[in-house]
Design a protein around this motif. Structure first.
Motif, short mmCIF file in Angstrom:
data_model
loop_
_atom_site.label_atom_id
_atom_site.label_comp_id
_atom_site.label_asym_id
_atom_site.label_seq_id
_atom_site.Cartn_x
_atom_site.Cartn_y
_atom_site.Cartn_z
N ARG A 12 0.84 -1.21 0.00
CA ARG A 12 0.00 0.00 0.00
C ARG A 12 0.87 1.26 0.00
NH1 ARG A 12 -2.74 -3.11 3.88
NH2 ARG A 12 -2.19 -1.67 5.55
N ARG A 15 2.57 1.75 -3.46
CA ARG A 15 1.55 2.17 -4.45
C ARG A 15 1.23 3.65 -4.28
NH1 ARG A 15 -1.39 -1.60 -7.56
NH2 ARG A 15 -2.05 0.38 -8.43
N ARG A 16 1.15 4.12 -3.04
CA ARG A 16 0.93 5.56 -2.81
C ARG A 16 2.13 6.36 -3.31
NH1 ARG A 16 -1.32 3.70 2.05
NH2 ARG A 16 0.54 4.24 3.23
N GLU A 18 4.05 5.62 -5.77
CA GLU A 18 3.97 5.66 -7.24
C GLU A 18 3.07 6.79 -7.74
OE1 GLU A 18 4.52 0.93 -8.33
OE2 GLU A 18 2.51 1.78 -8.26
N GLU A 19 2.08 7.14 -6.96
CA GLU A 19 1.11 8.16 -7.37
C GLU A 19 1.39 9.54 -6.76
OE1 GLU A 19 -0.94 7.39 -9.75
OE2 GLU A 19 -0.24 5.31 -9.68
N ARG A 114 5.51 6.61 -12.95
CA ARG A 114 5.34 6.08 -11.60
C ARG A 114 6.61 5.38 -11.12
NH1 ARG A 114 0.97 1.19 -12.49
NH2 ARG A 114 2.35 -0.13 -13.71
N HIS A 168 11.26 -3.62 -5.79
CA HIS A 168 9.92 -3.33 -6.28
C HIS A 168 9.98 -2.91 -7.75
CE1 HIS A 168 5.92 -1.64 -6.71
NE2 HIS A 168 6.49 -0.52 -7.14
N ARG A 173 7.47 -3.99 -11.07
CA ARG A 173 7.24 -3.08 -12.20
C ARG A 173 8.06 -3.42 -13.44
NH1 ARG A 173 2.49 -2.19 -11.24
NH2 ARG A 173 2.01 -0.86 -9.45
#
Length: 184
Positions: A12, A15-16, A18-19, A114, A168, A173
């Motif tokens: 989580r 992923r945050r 990345e944005e 990202r 990661h 990715r």
């Protein structure tokens, strides 16, 4: 293999990351330089390992992380007699950082937005590790082993965070050059 539908906190968090659009200013500034240095030219192709068939960066990170990790083990269980070997391993890791960073920047320059956001945080973590290990090496050279060990432990924490983010990028990715023959 059992897969849960709720991702773990680390997933989580990344992923945050990345944005995280506020990182875009840093990404844009770094991308301008990285594009000039590592773009589609011969230097970028060599550093990405296109001549080799796949990315060089992961193999080089093993030298850095392996050297520093081994130094940490010696620091924690090797005692005073292991101090010269630990100092040498810290130095080897520092020597390997340059080519490792260049190959990483070459891969980063060819990645998406990202991935580049995660990449700049990866670089910040690894940069922290480099600073800590450089200080550790100097302290050890000056006979301040305890300070050197303490700085090495700070570096170990930072490089672990950087390695998580690098892993990661490579695994989750798929950042990394590879020959088209591996597409199947």
């Amino acid at each position: 293999m059992h897969v849960t539908t709720t991702p773990p906190p680390t997933v989580r968090w990344v992923r945050r990351l990345e944005e995280l659009e506020p990182l875009d200013d840093v990404v844009d500034a770094a991308a301008a330089t990285a594009g000039r240095l590592f773009g589609d030219g011969a230097r970028g192709r060599v550093l990405r390992g296109e001549w080799f068939g796949h990315a060089l960066h992961p193999a080089l990170t093993d030298v850095v992380i392996g050297s520093w990790g081994s130094a940490t083990v010696l620091d924690l269980v090797g005692g005073e007699e292991a101090a010269p070997a630990a100092r040498t391993l810290v130095g080897v890791g520092l020597l390997a950082v340059g080519p490792t960073a260049w190959t990483g920047w070459a891969e980063w320059s060819a990645s998406g937005r990202r991935e580049q956001r995660v990449g700049v945080v990866h670089v910040a973590a690894v940069g922290t590790a480099i600073g800590a290990y450089a200080g550790s090496y100097l302290a050890r050279r000056r006979g301040r082993r305890r300070l050197g060990v303490a700085l090495g432990l700070v570096g170990a924490g930072a490089v672990t965070a950087g390695a998580f983010l690098g892993g990661h990028l490579a695994v989750a990715r798929g950042v990394g050059s590879r020959h088209p023959a591996f597409a199947d």
